[in-house]
Write a protein that holds these residues in place. Structure first.
Motif, PDB file in Angstrom:
ATOM      1  N   GLY A 194       0.784  -1.228   0.000  1.00  0.00           N
ATOM      2  CA  GLY A 194       0.000   0.000   0.000  1.00  0.00           C
ATOM      3  C   GLY A 194       0.818   1.281   0.000  1.00  0.00           C
ATOM      4  O   GLY A 194       0.258   2.374  -0.007  1.00  0.00           O
ATOM      5  N   GLU A 195       2.151   1.162  -0.017  1.00  0.00           N
ATOM      6  CA  GLU A 195       2.966   2.382  -0.038  1.00  0.00           C
ATOM      7  C   GLU A 195       3.604   2.567  -1.406  1.00  0.00           C
ATOM      8  O   GLU A 195       4.011   1.591  -2.062  1.00  0.00           O
ATOM      9  CB  GLU A 195       4.054   2.311   1.038  1.00  0.00           C
ATOM     10  CG  GLU A 195       3.487   2.382   2.453  1.00  0.00           C
ATOM     11  CD  GLU A 195       4.582   2.542   3.476  1.00  0.00           C
ATOM     12  OE1 GLU A 195       5.159   3.641   3.556  1.00  0.00           O
ATOM     13  OE2 GLU A 195       4.873   1.555   4.168  1.00  0.00           O
ATOM     14  N   ASP A 196       3.732   3.818  -1.806  1.00  0.00           N
ATOM     15  CA  ASP A 196       4.220   4.155  -3.138  1.00  0.00           C
ATOM     16  C   ASP A 196       5.741   3.983  -3.215  1.00  0.00           C
ATOM     17  O   ASP A 196       6.498   4.833  -2.752  1.00  0.00           O
ATOM     18  CB  ASP A 196       3.826   5.605  -3.456  1.00  0.00           C
ATOM     19  CG  ASP A 196       4.276   6.017  -4.858  1.00  0.00           C
ATOM     20  OD1 ASP A 196       4.776   5.141  -5.603  1.00  0.00           O
ATOM     21  OD2 ASP A 196       4.115   7.205  -5.190  1.00  0.00           O
ATOM     22  N   LEU A 197       6.159   2.888  -3.804  1.00  0.00           N
ATOM     23  CA  LEU A 197       7.605   2.619  -3.918  1.00  0.00           C
ATOM     24  C   LEU A 197       8.314   3.679  -4.732  1.00  0.00           C
ATOM     25  O   LEU A 197       9.442   4.064  -4.436  1.00  0.00           O
ATOM     26  CB  LEU A 197       7.830   1.278  -4.626  1.00  0.00           C
ATOM     27  CG  LEU A 197       7.925  -0.010  -3.822  1.00  0.00           C
ATOM     28  CD1 LEU A 197       8.335  -1.130  -4.766  1.00  0.00           C
ATOM     29  CD2 LEU A 197       8.926   0.131  -2.693  1.00  0.00           C
ATOM     30  N   LEU A 198       7.642   4.148  -5.785  1.00  0.00           N
ATOM     31  CA  LEU A 198       8.326   5.026  -6.741  1.00  0.00           C
ATOM     32  C   LEU A 198       8.696   6.369  -6.138  1.00  0.00           C
ATOM     33  O   LEU A 198       9.547   7.070  -6.663  1.00  0.00           O
ATOM     34  CB  LEU A 198       7.445   5.222  -7.987  1.00  0.00           C
ATOM     35  CG  LEU A 198       7.068   3.925  -8.712  1.00  0.00           C
ATOM     36  CD1 LEU A 198       6.178   4.227  -9.912  1.00  0.00           C
ATOM     37  CD2 LEU A 198       8.317   3.167  -9.160  1.00  0.00           C
ATOM     38  N   ALA A 199       8.064   6.702  -5.010  1.00  0.00           N
ATOM     39  CA  ALA A 199       8.378   7.990  -4.375  1.00  0.00           C
ATOM     40  C   ALA A 199       9.565   7.880  -3.419  1.00  0.00           C
ATOM     41  O   ALA A 199       9.988   8.873  -2.842  1.00  0.00           O
ATOM     42  CB  ALA A 199       7.148   8.495  -3.614  1.00  0.00           C
ATOM     43  N   MET A 200      10.093   6.663  -3.249  1.00  0.00           N
ATOM     44  CA  MET A 200      11.150   6.476  -2.249  1.00  0.00           C
ATOM     45  C   MET A 200      12.536   6.401  -2.873  1.00  0.00           C
ATOM     46  O   MET A 200      12.710   5.965  -4.001  1.00  0.00           O
ATOM     47  CB  MET A 200      10.919   5.161  -1.480  1.00  0.00           C
ATOM     48  CG  MET A 200       9.627   5.098  -0.717  1.00  0.00           C
ATOM     49  SD  MET A 200       9.511   3.455   0.058  1.00  0.00           S
ATOM     50  CE  MET A 200       7.728   3.306   0.213  1.00  0.00           C
ATOM     51  N   GLU A 201      13.548   6.797  -2.060  1.00  0.00           N
ATOM     52  CA  GLU A 201      14.950   6.601  -2.435  1.00  0.00           C
ATOM     53  C   GLU A 201      15.262   5.094  -2.372  1.00  0.00           C
ATOM     54  O   GLU A 201      14.577   4.352  -1.656  1.00  0.00           O
ATOM     55  CB  GLU A 201      15.861   7.339  -1.445  1.00  0.00           C
ATOM     56  CG  GLU A 201      15.739   8.859  -1.475  1.00  0.00           C
ATOM     57  CD  GLU A 201      16.265   9.456  -2.772  1.00  0.00           C
ATOM     58  OE1 GLU A 201      17.240   8.915  -3.321  1.00  0.00           O
ATOM     59  OE2 GLU A 201      15.674  10.447  -3.242  1.00  0.00           O
ATOM     60  N   PRO A 202      16.303   4.664  -3.080  1.00  0.00           N
ATOM     61  CA  PRO A 202      16.628   3.223  -3.059  1.00  0.00           C
ATOM     62  C   PRO A 202      16.796   2.680  -1.633  1.00  0.00           C
ATOM     63  O   PRO A 202      16.317   1.588  -1.334  1.00  0.00           O
ATOM     64  CB  PRO A 202      17.964   3.152  -3.817  1.00  0.00           C
ATOM     65  CG  PRO A 202      17.954   4.342  -4.712  1.00  0.00           C
ATOM     66  CD  PRO A 202      17.187   5.408  -3.988  1.00  0.00           C
ATOM     67  N   GLU A 203      17.459   3.451  -0.756  1.00  0.00           N
ATOM     68  CA  GLU A 203      17.702   2.948   0.602  1.00  0.00           C
ATOM     69  C   GLU A 203      16.408   2.887   1.423  1.00  0.00           C
ATOM     70  O   GLU A 203      16.271   2.039   2.306  1.00  0.00           O
ATOM     71  CB  GLU A 203      18.773   3.778   1.329  1.00  0.00           C
ATOM     72  CG  GLU A 203      18.517   5.266   1.407  1.00  0.00           C
ATOM     73  CD  GLU A 203      19.137   6.034   0.244  1.00  0.00           C
ATOM     74  OE1 GLU A 203      19.187   5.495  -0.886  1.00  0.00           O
ATOM     75  OE2 GLU A 203      19.572   7.185   0.469  1.00  0.00           O
TER      76      GLU A 203
END
Lengths: 412, 260
Positions: free
Chosen positions: B75-84
C-alpha cells in the motif's frame, strides 16, 4: 653580506618577504645559513611562475604573515611508550630520559644530510634556523633498534612564522620509527626532516599534516639510503591554505628500498600538495609509491612525483608509482604530474595515474542494501583511501583511519 | 466477516523509459502485476523484454525512472522512495551482476546494511555476537566459508561465489519482498541447488518473491506459484508452473506468436 645586500637579492619582495628578511637580520652571521638564505632570495617565496610550484603558490598563499586563527580539528593520540619531541614554533622540548641507543643533540647549525636545501622552502627553513637563544635544530643519532616510536609534535599556535629542523642519523643495522604531527598554527612555516640511513639501517615515518585555512606550510624531507637500507613513509595530509609535503629520496648504495604512501583529503578552501623526487643513484634499489586523494567541491589536491634513474648507476631499478584520485563533487580540483626519467636500460619502472568519480554502480548496490547515499559514499571513499594508509605505524594507524573517516562523514 | 488478502506488491500500468532525449526507449509499457504475500512468482521472457529494467525500476536505480503507472508495496508508493528507503521497507534485489566493492569486507558491509535498515525502521542495531552467529549459520547453509566473508565484497569472487553471496545477503537481511534477477546464470548444478535451498528456506506467509529468469531450470528447484511471461514491456501471459515447462519446450517464439 649586510642585511641591505640580502634585501637587494630580492627582485620584488612582498610584505611577507620583508618580514622574512627582518627575521634573518635577527640571526648571527653564519656562512652556511647565508648561503641557504641567498638561495631562497633568488626566488623569494615560490610562486606559480616556477615550474615546480605552478600549482602551489606560496607567494599568493602567504601575502602577509599573521598568526593563524583556524586550527585543524584533527589530532593523533600520543602512543603510551612514545618519546615526545615537541616543537612549539620556536624551540624544541625534549623528554627527560632517552633510551640507550638514542642520542639527541641540540644544534645551532645543521649538517645537511640530503639535498633538501636546494628547494626554496627548505632553503628558507635552513636560512632561518639556528637561533642561538632557542634550540630549533636537533640532530638525533640512532645506534640501536629503538622500539619506542619518536613522536614529533609540531605546534606553531600563536606564531606569525615558524621554522624547524631535525635530522636522524641511523647507524648501520639500527632502526627508528618516527611519527610526526604537523598541527600548523603559524601564517608561514617550513620544516626540514632529514634521514641518513647507513648500511642496513631502517626507518619508518608516519605523518599527519592538518593546518589551518589561513596558513602556508611546507614540510620537506630528504632521505638518503646506503646499501640495504629500508625506508617506509606514510602520510595523511588535510592541507592548509597552501600546504606542500615534499619528499626527496636518494639511493646511495645498492639493494635499498623505500615505500612512499600518501593520502590527501583537502576540505573546501584547502590545498595540499604531495611532491616527491626519487633518485636511483645506486643499483638494484626498489621504490614503491602509492598516493591517493579524495577531494570535495572547493578542495585542491596536487601530486607531483618523479623517479630519476641514471644510466650508469641505476641498473636493476625496480620502481612503481601510482596516483589515484577521487573527485567527490563537481568543483573538486586535482592536478597530477607523474614523471619517469629513465636512462638505464635494465630496469622495471611503471606508473599509473587516474582520477575519476565514485563508481555509481557500487553506490546503487550499497543503497539497494539500505545504506543511505552519504554513508555509501563515505564507505566507498574510506575503502579507497585506507589502502594508502595501510603502511602507517601501528600505534597511530587507527587514528589516521578515523581522521579520514571523520573527514569523509563530514563531507558526505 | 470479510477475508482481506492484501497484495504485497502491486504494479499498475507501469511504464518506464530508459535513456535520454532522442535515445530514450520505452522498455516497460503498461505492466500490471500483483504478487500476494506468501507467494513466489516467476517472470520469464526473451532477451530485451524488460526483465532487468523492471528490477531496477522497482529498486530505484538512477536512470530507470517510471514514466507512468504505479508500484505499491503493501500500500505504499515505492516510486516515491529513495533506493535505501525501499530497502528499509523490505525490498531486496539479488543482482544479475553483483558489484565489486574494493576495500569493504563482506561482514562489514552486510552489518552496515542491516543496521542502516534497522535504524531507518526505528529498530535497535544487531549486536556483534548476534550478527556473527547468524552469519555463521547462514554461511554454513550456503557453503560459504568464513574466509570469503572477510574478503572485500565480490572482489575476486567467481560468478558462482557472487551469486551465493547475494543469497547470503538476502538470508541475513530477511527482506519482505525479494527480486532475484537471473540468479541462476553462472551457477553450476550444485550451486544452483544450494542457492535454491536458500531461497526455499525463506518462503514464508509474510514474504513475497519475484524470480526473474530466462530459463526454466531454476524453477525446477524453486517451484513458483505463478509464472508470468514478459514481452515488449508488459505481461502477456500468466499461468501456473506448467507455463514455464511449455516455454522450455516451445520457446518464446511459440508463446509470443500465440498471444501477439
Amino acid at each position: 653580506m649586510t642585511l641591505e645586500d640580502v634585501r637587494n637579492q630580492f627582485t620584488d619582495p612582498t610584505p611577507a618577504d620583508l618580514q622574512l628578511i627582518a627575521r634573518y637580520g635577527e640571526l648571527p652571521d653564519d656562512a652556511r645559513r647565508a648561503r641557504a638564505f641567498e638561495a631562497f632570495a633568488k626566488s623569494g617565496l615560490p610562486n606559480r611562475r616556477m615550474e615546480q610550484w605552478k600549482w602551489t603558490d606560496f607567494r599568493a598563499g602567504a601575502s602577509s604573515l599573521e598568526t593563524s586563527s583556524g586550527k585543524a580539528n584533527v589530532e593523533l593520540p600520543l602512543p603510551d611508550n612514545a618519546l615526545l619531541l615537541r616543537f612549539d614554533g620556536k624551540r624544541w622540548h625534549l623528554p627527560e630520559k632517552l633510551p640507550t641507543g638514542l642520542n639527541v643533540f641540540e644544534k645551532t647549525e645543521a649538517q645537511a644530510l640530503g639535498n633538501a636545501e636546494e628547494l626554496p622552502m627548505a632553503a628558507l627553513a635552513a636560512g632561518l634556523t639556528g637561533h642561538p637563544k632557542s634550540i630549533d635544530i636537533l640532530q638525533v643519532e640512532v645506534t640501536a633498534s629503538i622500539e619506542q616510536p619518536v613522536f614529533l609534535d609540531f605546534d606553531f599556535a600563536g606564531r606569525e612564522m615558524a621554522f624547524a629542523r631535525i635530522a636522524f642519523v641511523v647507524r648501520p643495522q639500527a632502526r627508528i620509527d618516527v611519527i610526526e604531527q604537523h598541527r600548523g598554527g603559524a601564517g608561514l612555516s617550513s620544516t626540514i626532516i632529514e634521514f641518513g640511513l647507513q648500511k642496513g639501517a631502517q626507518a619508518s615515518r608516519t605523518l599527519l599534516q592538518a593546518g589551518g585555512k589561513e596558513e602556508a606550510t611546507a614540510v620537506t624531507a630528504a632521505i638518503s639510503l646506503e646499501e640495504n637500507a629500508r625506508f617506509k613513509q606514510t602520510a595523511l595530509g588535510f592541507g592548509a591554505k597552501v600546504a606542500r609535503i615534499e619528499t626527496r629520496v636518494s639511493y646511495n648504495g645498492p639493494n635499498a628500498t623505500a615505500s612512499l604512501n600518501a593520502a590527501y583529503l583537502p576540505a573546501p578552501g584547502y590545498h595540499v600538495d604531495f611532491t616527491s623526487n626519487v633518485w636511483h643513484g645506486a643499483e638494484s634499489c626498489t621504490t614503491r609509491q602509492l598516493t591517493k586523494g579524495a577531494v570535495p567541491d572547493g578542495g585542491r589536491g596536487v601530486f607531483q612525483g618523479k623517479f630519476h634513474v641514471p644510466r650508469t648507476v641505476g641498473q636493476h631499478t625496480d620502481a612503481d608509482m601510482q596516483h589515484k584520485a577521487l573527485l567527490l563533487e563537481d568543483g573538486a580540483e586535482v592536478f597530477a604530474k607523474p614523471e619517469l626519467e629513465i636512462y638505464a636500460d635494465d630496469v622495471e619502472c611503471a606508473h599509473g595515474n587516474t582520477s575519476g568519480q565514485l563508481d555509481e554502480t557500487a553506490l546503487f548496490y550499497m543503497r539497494q542494501r539500505g545504506i543511505p547515499k552519504a554513508e555509501a559514499r563515505a564507505l566507498l571513499t574510506e575503502a579507497f583511501i585506507v589502502e594508502a594508509l595501510a603502511t602507517a605505524h601501528d600505534a597511530v594507524k587507527d587514528a589516521l583511519n578515523e581522521a579520514s573517516r571523520n573527514f569523509l562523514r563530514r563531507e558526505g | 466477516m470479510t477475508l482481506y488478502i492484501r497484495g504485497m506488491l502491486k504494479l499498475d500500468d507501469l511504464s518506464a523509459r530508459v535513456g535520454e532525449g532522442d535515445e530514450a526507449k520505452t522498455i516497460l509499457n503498461g505492466l500490471s502485476l500483483e504478487v500476494p504475500a506468501g507467494e513466489v512468482h516467476a517472470i520469464m521472457g526473451p532477451n530485451g523484454a524488460g526483465k532487468s529494467t523492471l528490477s531496477y525500476v522497482l529498486t530505484g536505480r538512477e536512470g530507470y525512472e517510471a514514466s507512468a503507472g504505479s508500484a505499491m508495496l503493501e500500500g505504499e508508493d515505492l516510486l516515491a522512495m529513495e533506493p535505501e528507503e525501499r530497502a528499509a521497507k523490505g525490498v531486496f534485489l539479488s543482482f544479475q551482476y553483483p558489484v565489486e566493492i574494493p576495500g569493504v569486507p563482506v561482514m562489514t558491509f552486510v552489518r552496515a546494511a542491516m543496521n542502516a535498515q534497522r535504524k531507518a525502521r526505528g529498530e535497535d542495531e544487531i549486536s556483534a555476537p548476534d550478527f556473527i552467529k547468524k552469519a555463521r549459520e547462514v554461511g554454513a547453509k550456503l557453503k560459504i566459508d568464513a574466509d570469503m566473508l572477510k574478503r572485500p565484497v565480490n572482489v575476486g569472487f567467481s560468478g558462482g561465489e557472487k551469486k551465493r553471496l547475494e543469497i547470503f545477503q538476502m538470508m541475513m537481511i530477511e527482506p519482505r519482498f525479494a527480486i532475484l534477477d537471473e540468479t541462476d546464470s553462472g551457477l553450476d548444478i550444485d550451486a544452483l541447488k544450494t542457492v535454491a535451498d536458500g531461497v526455499n528456506a525463506l518462503r514464508s506467509p509474510d514474504r513475497a518473491m519475484l524470480v526473474i529468469t530466462h530459463y526454466q531450470r531454476l524453477l525446477d528447484h524453486i517451484r513458483p506459484d505463478k509464472v508470468h511471461v514478459l514481452a515488449k514491456g508488459r505481461i502477456i501471459k500468466t499461468g501456473g508452473p506448467e507455463l514455464a515447462e511449455q516455454l522450455e519446450s516451445e520457446g518464446y517464439d511459440g508463446i509470443l506468436g500465440e498471444v501477439l
